[in-house]
Design an enzyme around this catalytic site. Structure first.
Site, short mmCIF file in Angstrom:
data_model
loop_
_atom_site.label_atom_id
_atom_site.label_comp_id
_atom_site.label_asym_id
_atom_site.label_seq_id
_atom_site.Cartn_x
_atom_site.Cartn_y
_atom_site.Cartn_z
CG HIS A 154 -0.20 0.10 2.55
ND1 HIS A 154 0.15 -1.01 3.27
CD2 HIS A 154 0.27 1.16 3.26
CE1 HIS A 154 0.78 -0.63 4.38
NE2 HIS A 154 0.88 0.69 4.40
CG HIS A 201 -3.92 0.45 4.63
ND1 HIS A 201 -3.39 -0.59 5.34
CD2 HIS A 201 -2.96 1.40 4.64
CE1 HIS A 201 -2.18 -0.27 5.77
NE2 HIS A 201 -1.89 0.94 5.34
CG HIS A 216 4.55 4.72 4.39
ND1 HIS A 216 3.78 5.39 5.30
CD2 HIS A 216 3.94 3.51 4.27
CE1 HIS A 216 2.78 4.65 5.71
NE2 HIS A 216 2.85 3.49 5.09
CG HIS A 248 0.95 1.41 12.32
ND1 HIS A 248 1.63 2.58 12.53
CD2 HIS A 248 1.41 0.92 11.13
CE1 HIS A 248 2.46 2.79 11.52
NE2 HIS A 248 2.37 1.80 10.67
CE1 TYR A 257 4.82 3.81 8.40
CE2 TYR A 257 4.84 5.59 9.99
CZ TYR A 257 4.14 4.75 9.15
OH TYR A 257 2.78 4.86 9.07
CD GLU A 267 4.01 0.54 7.19
OE1 GLU A 267 3.25 0.68 6.21
OE2 GLU A 267 3.63 0.67 8.36
#
Ligand code: M3P
Ligand code: FE
Length: 311
Positions: A154, A201, A216, A248, A257, A267
């Site tokens: 992503h 996501h 990122h 997260h 990151y 990431e």
């Protein structure tokens, strides 16, 4: 769920300040496979378990950042329909001929109100992952080179007008909202995570005054142990780490990151959960991003670089 429409993130085209330094980073440290170089000098790479020709394209330029981000759609009929739908919605689209990117078919490009160029395409040469399709082994030698993520997963982009961006992705492109962070007004969204699949996501946005920014590109690993190994490899190679290894709260992804040599953040992560389009989106308050552990669940703090460092 049925996989129609937009299938997945297909490519991120990023600008780097020094091409060979970037190739060393993406190929030898991150551990992607170099699959080609074109007449313009762009370098194409894929993750070891990806089957299409490329997922990252590097272009040398005098500033870092994202040129464009592409999604693969199911077939040519879907591409035509989505282009018509984007036009009917009021967006201008442009067709980029097949072959402009190596091994890649015709692309439909449009600009989001956040200032990002997004592309859709139906065809990219299937070069395979190095495994047979009949009775394959579970992995190849390429999976042991560097950090070796399995795929580009992503991206997170920063720019203005994310309410409009959300409408385009959900009303035209068939994405759904999975999680969001409310702005301090408790009404509008400061950040959105959207999926076109069963993934937590496929693309995310943070509201930001400057258009067209990259936060990122993200690469998927299979286990927490591999995330820790990624941090070892980063440290061994002097790759600057921004945050992590940590988790997260938002998306539940277990993450690092870090920055490429041009300052583009990337990431490496694993985990998350598998949402469906009928789930109620998860909402984080603006305070929840920091003190609620949205960004960093163990530390519950809003790392300053999260909101300020973009390319
Ligand atoms: C992600 C990501 C945050 C959660 C992020 C989840 C920033 O995978 O980096 O987009 O709180
Ligand atoms: Fe991410």
């Amino acid at each position: 769920m049925a996989m129609t429409g937009v299938l997945r993130p297909g490519h991120g085209a990023i600008r780097v300040l020094d091409l060979e330094e970037a190739v060393h980073h993406y190929r030898d440290i991150l551990g992607m496979v170099e699959t080609g170089r074109d007449a313009q000098g762009r370098v194409y790479l894929k993750c070891w378990d990806e089957r299409d020709h490329n997922s990252v394209v590097l272009r040398q330029a005098d500033r870092a950042g994202l040129d464009f981000f592409g999604f693969k759609v199911r077939d040519k009929a879907t591409l035509d329909k989505m282009e018509a739908d984007l036009k009917a919605y009021g967006l201008k689209t442009e067709r980029i001929p097949a072959g402009e990117m190596l091994a890649t078919g015709e692309r439909v490009r449009f600009e989001l109100p956040s200032g990002h160029l997004i592309e859709l395409y139906a065809e990219k040469k299937a070069v395979g992952n190095g495994l047979q399709v009949t009775n394959p082994a579970p992995w190849t030698k390429a999976s042991e080179n560097g950090i070796a993520p399995v795929r580009l997963d992503h991206c997170l982009l920063y720019g203005p007008n994310i309410a409009e961006v959300q409408k385009i992705f959900t009303e035209v492109l068939g994405f759904y909202l999975v999680e969001r962070v409310l702005a301090p007004d408790n009404e509008t969204n400061a950040a959105i995570w959207m999926s076109c699949s069963h993934k937590v996501h496929d693309i995310a946005f943070v509201e930001h005054p400057e258009p067209g920014k990259l936060h990122h590109l993200s690469f998927l690993l299979d286990s927490w142990e591999e995330v820790l190994r990624a941090s070892d490899i980063m440290s061994m190679n002097g790759v600057p780490i921004d945050i992590g290894p940590t988790r997260h709260g938002i998306t539940r992804g277990c993450t690092i990151y870090a920055f490429d040599p041009s300052g583009n953040r990337f990431e490496t992560f694993m985990g998350g959960y598998q949402p469906y389009p009928d789930y109620e989106p998860t909402t984080w308050t603006f305070d929840g991003l920091g003190a609620g552990g949205g960004l960093d669940y163990p530390q519950r703090k809003l790392h300053e670089t999260f909101l300020t460092v973009v390319t």
